[in-house]
Design a protein around this motif. Structure first.
Motif, short mmCIF file in Angstrom:
data_model
loop_
_atom_site.label_atom_id
_atom_site.label_comp_id
_atom_site.label_asym_id
_atom_site.label_seq_id
_atom_site.Cartn_x
_atom_site.Cartn_y
_atom_site.Cartn_z
N SER A 89 25.90 28.29 47.82
CA SER A 89 26.68 27.08 47.54
C SER A 89 27.46 27.24 46.24
N ASP A 90 26.81 27.84 45.22
CA ASP A 90 27.49 28.06 43.94
C ASP A 90 28.68 28.99 44.12
N ILE A 91 28.48 30.04 44.91
CA ILE A 91 29.57 31.00 45.12
C ILE A 91 30.75 30.33 45.82
N GLU A 92 30.45 29.49 46.77
CA GLU A 92 31.54 28.80 47.49
C GLU A 92 32.31 27.88 46.55
N GLN A 93 31.56 27.17 45.67
CA GLN A 93 32.22 26.28 44.71
C GLN A 93 33.07 27.07 43.73
N LEU A 94 32.56 28.22 43.27
CA LEU A 94 33.31 29.04 42.32
C LEU A 94 34.57 29.60 42.98
N ARG A 95 34.47 29.96 44.24
CA ARG A 95 35.66 30.49 44.92
C ARG A 95 36.74 29.41 45.05
N LYS A 96 36.31 28.20 45.34
CA LYS A 96 37.28 27.09 45.42
C LYS A 96 37.89 26.83 44.05
N LEU A 97 37.05 26.88 43.00
CA LEU A 97 37.55 26.64 41.64
C LEU A 97 38.55 27.71 41.24
N ILE A 98 38.23 28.96 41.55
CA ILE A 98 39.14 30.07 41.20
C ILE A 98 40.45 29.94 41.97
N ALA A 99 40.34 29.57 43.24
CA ALA A 99 41.56 29.38 44.03
C ALA A 99 42.44 28.29 43.43
N SER A 100 41.77 27.23 42.94
CA SER A 100 42.53 26.15 42.31
C SER A 100 43.23 26.62 41.04
N TYR A 101 42.47 27.37 40.21
CA TYR A 101 43.08 27.92 38.98
C TYR A 101 44.23 28.86 39.33
N GLU A 102 44.00 29.74 40.30
CA GLU A 102 45.04 30.71 40.65
C GLU A 102 46.28 30.02 41.18
N GLU A 103 46.05 28.92 41.91
CA GLU A 103 47.20 28.18 42.40
C GLU A 103 47.99 27.57 41.24
N GLN A 104 47.23 27.03 40.26
CA GLN A 104 47.91 26.45 39.10
C GLN A 104 48.59 27.51 38.24
#
Length: 652
Positions: A449-464
């Motif tokens: 679950s933590d890995i999935e959340q981190l991947r979403k967070l990284i994707a958000s940062y990368e998008e920004q």
């Protein structure tokens, strides 16, 4: 940030201050070689430039310190720098003061209290430049760097050699590395790069580090899980061997193993019931006592039987001797006279002692034989009684030994139960520890679950932080700036103004997009068009800076913008008297000059009070009221100049 005043100090402590109006057009006009262009270099020098570009001559000879009072919203910053030492073009010592209403200090108070690097950082912070970093596309070899106030000077100054230059658009653009620096930093000043981009980059970096750590933990957990499944299987076998789990149970997967092992945690130890106190020592003592008694009885029997055996042998021998004596009738039975011969019954003169003794002995022997014969039955009876006692004791010994064996068996059984309980308890303990420390890495595990959340967070940062997004924002901003440039090109009646104008960031020039082909600034004809391209670009950028509240000083120096309207450079530079309207080559050029100044006044008023234009000019439009109202000082002619005449004539 705008310029409140510029002050010069001579070595005697005299001051020459030029005050400027905030949010307005400020014009300084005058003859050539009066120091007008030096104002631009003085401001650049006081903005943290270490290398002085202030012209040599009377200015460098007579000025000891240069100072600029900057207005930043409600605050003021006074920055003063001494002139470079003789034979040096550089100077990085700075005196600065900060306040809301700063009085220009006397020379005696000017003691360096900072340096250029600190001032650049300080002013950058004051105007709102946040921590940032330039963007370098993937594969690029350039070093990233932080944009500061020094990177804004390209949009603040238009020197005489630049303002109508067909080959360059910005201040210092012709210098090495400056064009790339402008391209690297202008996206930040335009607002294409987020103010918090550096913070986002840091958070992205941290998120990537956390993801890498989580993935490593997951890999390790998966490896451990595989090993623990094997361990769990072994525990399952042990639990089946001690009866905790049905021996016929077959686990299909790790979940079955875990469920089966969890069921063993309900095991309770078998209770060991003991019958009172331990009787073994007491029974041993009792049997030992009986054995001693048995031994004593047995010894008595042996002694009695031995005695009887002896008695019986004596009696038998004595009887045989009596029978022999009696059978030969050797002695008369009534011969009791000691003087009578026992053989012939004759009377002897003397008695025969031995014969008497023999008789006495024979009598005793007969008596003894009789006594023996009398006592033998009693001995036999006594022996029989002893044997009965011995037998009874033997039975008692057997009973006690059986009791002892039973006690031993009971203790052994209890010990076996305790041993079994201890063995099972150890297995259950290991199972409990195994379950407590087991972390299954299934789809619902916390680490996944933590890995999935981190991947979403990284994707958000990368998008920004996506460079493509920055390019899209930058293109949008430049399109809007181009629209403004096009509008202003029409107003200034520039060539190709019937086509869209735009700022070409890649080539740092202006393009008129004609239907048939794009026309770059250097291919446009005439100085008026080159001047117009500079003005519409710089003013469009500043309008964007002001409207978007970007951290760029809100002033623009224009040095000699009308020079292109005069018939020759020589004629322009030889202007001596005011007004100079009549010196302009044609009415069309005069109309263009009027149009240019009206344009500058209008744009400054549109952005007022947030924008300031400072113009150094030879020409003096005597009939232009707005021009005359914008004069900072009377025209620098007839001895008036940046350096006062008394300074020039002094020997200091």
């Amino acid at each position: 940030m705008q310029i409140k005043s510029i002050t010069l100090y001579n070595s005697a402590g005299d001051k020459r201050t030029i005050d400027f109006k905030l949010g307005q057009v400020n014009i300084i006009t005058g003859d050539s070689s009066r120091g007008k262009s030096a104002l631009l270099e003085i401001v650049d020098y006081c903005l943290g430039r270490t290398e002085s570009q202030i012209p040599y001559g009377v200015i460098q000879d007579k000025v000891a310190w240069y100072a600029v009072l900057f207005q930043i919203n409600e605050n003021q910053v006074f920055i003063a720098k001494p002139k470079p030492l003789e034979n040096s073009a550089s100077q990085n010592q700075v005196y600065y003061d900060f306040g809301t209403n700063i009085l220009i200090p006397e020379l005696a108070h000017l003691e360096p209290n900072s340096n250029d690097d600190a001032i650049k950082s300080y002013l950058s912070q004051l105007i709102g430049i946040s921590p940032n970093q330039t963007i370098v596309e993937e594969g690029g070899s350039r070093q990233k760097f932080e944009t500061n106030i020094r990177h804004a000077i390209y949009y603040l100054f238009q020197k005489q050699s630049t303002i109508a230059n067909q080959g360059i658009l910005f201040h210092r653009q012709q210098e090495n590395y400056i064009p790339q620096t402008i391209k690297d930093t202008i996206p930040y000043f335009l607002g294409a790069i987020q103010e918090d981009r550096l913070k986002l980059q840091k958070e992205l970096h941290q998120a990537r580090q956390r993801l890498a750590k989580a993935l490593s933990s997951l890999k390790e957990a998966e490896s451990i899980t595989k090993k623990r499944v094997v361990i769990g299987g072994n525990l399952l076998i042990e639990a089946q061997q001690v009866g905790l789990i049905n021996s016929n149970f077959i686990a299909k997967d790790a979940s079955d193993i875990l469920d089966a092992l969890q069921s063993t945690l309900e095991w309770k130890a078998t209770e060991v019931i003991l019958t009172g106190n331990d009787q073994f020592p007491e029974l041993q003592a009792e049997v030992e006592e009986i054995r001693q008694e048995f031994k004593q009885i047995h010894e008595k029997i042996i002694a009695t039987e031995t005695f009887l055996k002896k008695e019986t042998g004596f009696s038998k021998e004595a009887n045989q001797q009596l029978l022999r004596l009696e059978s030969i009738d050797l002695f008369k039975k009534d011969n009791s006279n000691p003087h009578q011969c026992p053989f012939c019954n004759s009377i002897l003169p003397e008695s025969i002692p031995s014969l008497s003794a023999m008789k006495e002995s024979l009598i005793n022997l007969q008596n003894n034989v009789k006594n023996v014969e009398v006592s033998q039955p009693r001995l036999i009876e006594h022996i029989q009684q002893l044997k009965e006692q011995r037998e009874e004791l033997r039975l008692q010994i057997q009973e006690k030994e059986m009791a002892i064996n039973a006690a031993i068996d009971e203790q052994e059984a209890a010990q076996q139960i305790r041993d079994t309980n201890a063995h099972i308890a150890r297995i259950v303990g290991r199972i409990s520890l195994y379950i407590e420390t087991l972390e299954f890495t299934d789809e619902n595990s916390q680490i996944r679950s933590d890995i999935e959340q981190l991947r979403k967070l990284i994707a958000s940062y990368e998008e920004q932080l996506d460079v493509g997004e920055i390019k899209a924002i930058l293109a949008s901003i430049l399109n809007r700036i181009g629209q403004q440039m096009t509008e202003w090109a029409k107003r200034l009646k520039l060539e190709h103004s019937d086509s869209p104008y735009r700022f070409d960031l890649n080539n740092l020039t202006v393009i008129a997009d004609r239907p048939d082909r794009p026309i770059p600034m250097k291919r446009m004809g005439g100085g008026e068009n080159w001047l117009g391209c500079h003005l519409i670009t710089l003013l469009a950028l500043h309008k964007h800076f002001v409207e978007r509240n970007r951290p760029v000083p809100h002033f623009l120096f224009l040095d000699q913008p009308t020079q292109i309207y005069f018939p020759s450079e020589g004629g322009y530079l030889n202007l001596q008297k005011i007004p100079s309207d009549g010196n302009i080559s044609s009415s069309a050029d005069m109309e263009a000059v009027e149009r240019m100044f009206d344009f500058l006044f209008d744009v400054c008023e549109e952005l007022s009070p947030h924008f300031q234009i400072i113009i150094m000019e030879h020409a003096n439009l005597a009939n232009n009221e707005r021009f005359q109202n914008s004069l900072v000082e009377k025209p620098w002619t007839d001895g008036k100049a940046l350096i006062p005449e008394n300074w020039v004539s002094s020997q200091d």
